[in-house]
Design a protein around this motif. Sequence first.
Motif, PDB file in Angstrom:
ATOM      1  N   GLU A  90       1.136   3.813   6.309  1.00 11.97           N
ATOM      2  CA  GLU A  90      -0.132   3.231   5.850  1.00 11.97           C
ATOM      3  C   GLU A  90      -1.268   4.238   6.036  1.00 11.97           C
ATOM      4  O   GLU A  90      -1.468   4.769   7.133  1.00 11.97           O
ATOM      5  N   VAL A  91      -2.003   4.460   4.968  1.00 14.86           N
ATOM      6  CA  VAL A  91      -3.144   5.384   5.023  1.00 14.86           C
ATOM      7  C   VAL A  91      -4.408   4.570   5.222  1.00 14.86           C
ATOM      8  O   VAL A  91      -4.714   3.672   4.440  1.00 14.86           O
ATOM      9  N   GLY A  92      -5.144   4.881   6.280  1.00 16.10           N
ATOM     10  CA  GLY A  92      -6.430   4.216   6.530  1.00 16.10           C
ATOM     11  C   GLY A  92      -6.307   2.734   6.803  1.00 16.10           C
ATOM     12  O   GLY A  92      -6.792   1.920   6.006  1.00 16.10           O
ATOM     13  N   PRO A  93      -5.682   2.336   7.918  1.00 14.59           N
ATOM     14  CA  PRO A  93      -5.495   0.906   8.200  1.00 14.59           C
ATOM     15  C   PRO A  93      -6.789   0.149   8.494  1.00 14.59           C
ATOM     16  O   PRO A  93      -6.806  -1.084   8.407  1.00 14.59           O
ATOM     17  N   VAL A 112      -5.901  -5.134   8.447  1.00 15.10           N
ATOM     18  CA  VAL A 112      -5.633  -6.307   7.593  1.00 15.10           C
ATOM     19  C   VAL A 112      -4.237  -6.234   6.957  1.00 15.10           C
ATOM     20  O   VAL A 112      -3.452  -7.192   7.035  1.00 15.10           O
ATOM     21  N   LEU A 113      -3.926  -5.096   6.355  1.00 13.13           N
ATOM     22  CA  LEU A 113      -2.607  -4.953   5.723  1.00 13.13           C
ATOM     23  C   LEU A 113      -1.534  -4.766   6.799  1.00 13.13           C
ATOM     24  O   LEU A 113      -0.416  -5.280   6.686  1.00 13.13           O
ATOM     25  N   THR A 114      -1.891  -4.017   7.848  1.00 11.53           N
ATOM     26  CA  THR A 114      -0.938  -3.725   8.931  1.00 11.53           C
ATOM     27  C   THR A 114      -0.371  -5.025   9.509  1.00 11.53           C
ATOM     28  O   THR A 114       0.849  -5.151   9.694  1.00 11.53           O
ATOM     29  N   ALA A 115      -1.260  -5.985   9.807  1.00 10.17           N
ATOM     30  CA  ALA A 115      -0.814  -7.229  10.442  1.00 10.17           C
ATOM     31  C   ALA A 115       0.173  -7.968   9.533  1.00 10.17           C
ATOM     32  O   ALA A 115       1.202  -8.471   9.988  1.00 10.17           O
ATOM     33  N   LEU A 116      -0.122  -8.004   8.224  1.00  7.88           N
ATOM     34  CA  LEU A 116       0.778  -8.704   7.301  1.00  7.88           C
ATOM     35  C   LEU A 116       2.125  -7.990   7.205  1.00  7.88           C
ATOM     36  O   LEU A 116       3.172  -8.623   7.143  1.00  7.88           O
ATOM     37  N   ILE A 126       1.525   2.810   1.531  1.00 11.78           N
ATOM     38  CA  ILE A 126       0.573   1.748   1.194  1.00 11.78           C
ATOM     39  C   ILE A 126      -0.817   2.148   1.685  1.00 11.78           C
ATOM     40  O   ILE A 126      -0.938   2.909   2.650  1.00 11.78           O
ATOM     41  N   GLY A 127      -1.861   1.650   1.022  1.00 14.69           N
ATOM     42  CA  GLY A 127      -3.199   1.901   1.539  1.00 14.69           C
ATOM     43  C   GLY A 127      -4.278   1.506   0.555  1.00 14.69           C
ATOM     44  O   GLY A 127      -4.077   1.571  -0.665  1.00 14.69           O
ATOM     45  N   ASN A 128      -5.395   1.055   1.091  1.00 15.19           N
ATOM     46  CA  ASN A 128      -6.603   0.946   0.275  1.00 15.19           C
ATOM     47  C   ASN A 128      -7.302   2.275   0.487  1.00 15.19           C
ATOM     48  O   ASN A 128      -8.007   2.466   1.473  1.00 15.19           O
TER      49      ASN A 128
END
Length: 271
Positions: A51-54, A58-62, A115-117
Amino acid sequence: MSIREIREQLASSALRPQRRFGQNFLHDRNMACWIVDSALQNLSLPWRVWEVGPGLGVLTALLLERGAGVRAVEIDRGLAGILRDRFRGEARFQLCEGDVLREEWPDPVADWILIGNLPYSISGPFLASLFRQRASFRRVVVTLQREVAERLVAKPRQDAYGSLSVMGQSTYRVDIRKRLPPSVFYPAPKVESALICLEPLGEVRIPPEDREDFCSFVRESFQQRRKSLGRRWSRGERRRPEELSVAEWVSAYRELRKAAPAETGGSFGLT
Ligand code: SAM
């Protein structure tokens, strides 16, 4: 996380959204679930996610809830502290504090989902380095500024078609999955975003060891769009870079490389 929770979480660590790091936090839970589902769906376990830029996670927890292992790279020290506290004791979470543009890529990349925003400021260089990698990720699901996403999927002769389109489409099948309005982020950015999904093509068009060289070739050839390619490639190609399809770029590269192999320092006669 609601906007109020994001604000409170930042305030409790005396932090504010940093524009220089492109910090726009996703607060729309449905959208976050949608992004995570798009990243994992139809892929067999184990899910290893880079994950880039957590951000606040928010995405990490899911991802962790769904059973994925997550290695996350976050540049902001304050946010890294929050993430460490939030996921303390979570064996499937690993945090790398630093700049993803300098970070070592997971190995072997083909086992990983990316994954990442992505922060808008680094999306161009990050994607360029993604396309130069020898191996392809299993899947890439990232949010980008809409204009950048349109460049990735553009076809020959469209305004947005350029080196990024050719580099990306020579290795991946590229798809825009969803448009994201500014309102799903806090603070709301000035531009629209889009979620893109990249999956490796079934056929290998450019052998892994040539990808970096191919990307340099494409980038240099696009740099002077106005010149027809024949003048720069020293052969009878009358068209301009934006007129060639991805398949034509691949065959031009192969032919020119045959004449001037990379190991001999051949430069394709680019002028
Ligand atoms: N993923 C979170 C979310 O969706 O709410 C945050 C997304 S925010 C658009 C971008 C994140 O990338 C921020 O956490 C920012 O600090 C981080 N970031 C910015 N530049 C970075 C870099 N060069 N390397 C690693 N992380 C970076």
